[in-house]
Design a protein around this motif. Structure first.
Motif, PDB file in Angstrom:
ATOM      1  N   TYR A  56       0.860  -1.180   0.000  1.00  0.00           N
ATOM      2  CA  TYR A  56       0.000   0.000   0.000  1.00  0.00           C
ATOM      3  C   TYR A  56       0.896   1.230   0.000  1.00  0.00           C
ATOM      4  CZ  TYR A  56      -3.424   3.464   1.621  1.00  0.00           C
ATOM      5  OH  TYR A  56      -4.227   4.562   1.726  1.00  0.00           O
ATOM      6  N   SER A  58       0.475   5.662  -0.231  1.00  0.00           N
ATOM      7  CA  SER A  58      -0.373   6.841  -0.353  1.00  0.00           C
ATOM      8  C   SER A  58       0.518   8.069  -0.244  1.00  0.00           C
ATOM      9  CB  SER A  58      -1.449   6.868   0.733  1.00  0.00           C
ATOM     10  OG  SER A  58      -0.879   6.984   2.019  1.00  0.00           O
ATOM     11  N   GLU A  69      -4.871   7.380   4.680  1.00  0.00           N
ATOM     12  CA  GLU A  69      -6.003   6.850   3.909  1.00  0.00           C
ATOM     13  C   GLU A  69      -6.598   7.887   2.951  1.00  0.00           C
ATOM     14  OE1 GLU A  69      -7.451   8.807   7.553  1.00  0.00           O
ATOM     15  OE2 GLU A  69      -5.914   7.278   7.254  1.00  0.00           O
ATOM     16  N   PRO A  72      -4.816   7.382  -1.518  1.00  0.00           N
ATOM     17  CA  PRO A  72      -4.108   6.149  -1.884  1.00  0.00           C
ATOM     18  C   PRO A  72      -3.609   6.218  -3.328  1.00  0.00           C
ATOM     19  CG  PRO A  72      -6.470   5.767  -1.832  1.00  0.00           C
ATOM     20  CD  PRO A  72      -6.249   7.159  -1.330  1.00  0.00           C
ATOM     21  N   TRP A  82       3.958   3.366  -8.267  1.00  0.00           N
ATOM     22  CA  TRP A  82       2.674   3.742  -7.707  1.00  0.00           C
ATOM     23  C   TRP A  82       2.404   5.178  -8.108  1.00  0.00           C
ATOM     24  CZ3 TRP A  82      -0.134   0.514  -4.187  1.00  0.00           C
ATOM     25  CH2 TRP A  82       0.493  -0.685  -3.891  1.00  0.00           C
TER      26      TRP A  82
END
Length: 142
Positions: A56, A58, A69, A72, A82
């Motif tokens: 993950y 962000s 959160e 992202p 990413w």
């Protein structure tokens, strides 16, 4: 879509990813990092970072109260890149990448390795910066 949601453009195209994976992309600085731009008619910043072992990623910053959160990023296939677009991020905004390890599930916050402007130590955030310096050495270069 709310203002806190990130939009996901294709910042690093397929040919650029192929060149990146083969180690022959010579202008990564034009794609990676924080790039002020217009996407779908909205001004903001595109963010792209290489985090191959992340589960993950962000972008966090003063524009989203440093909430992991809030914005992202999307993974681009097997390249480990990413990316996302965040509207209404002003020039000079502080930011970092929030990265969760695929192997240990630990999270870290990292400055932008392609950042153009950073806070002075001991602070560690990067700043969104357009880089408006105009070179004046064209005659000498010729």
């Amino acid at each position: 879509m709310s203002e806190t949601e990130a939009l996901t453009p294709v910042i690093v195209g397929d040919e650029a990813l192929r060149a990146f994976n083969e180690g022959r992309h010579l202008r990564l600085y034009e794609k990676m990092g924080a790039r002020p731009c217009v996407f779908r008619g909205k001004e903001g910043v595109s963010f792209a970072v290489w985090a191959p072992d992340a589960s993950y990623v962000s972008v966090i910053g003063d524009f989203n109260q440093w909430k992991p959160e809030a914005h992202p990023m999307e993974s681009r296939a097997s390249a480990g890149v990413w990316e996302c677009f965040v509207p209404a991020v002003p020039e000079g905004a502080l930011y970092k990448y929030h990265i969760r390890s695929r192997n240990t599930a630990e999270s870290i916050e990292k400055a932008d390795p392609f950042g153009r402007y950073h806070e002075c130590p001991p602070k560690t955030a990067s700043r969104v910066w357009k880089g408006n310096y105009r070179w004046g050495d064209r005659p000498w270069m010729a």
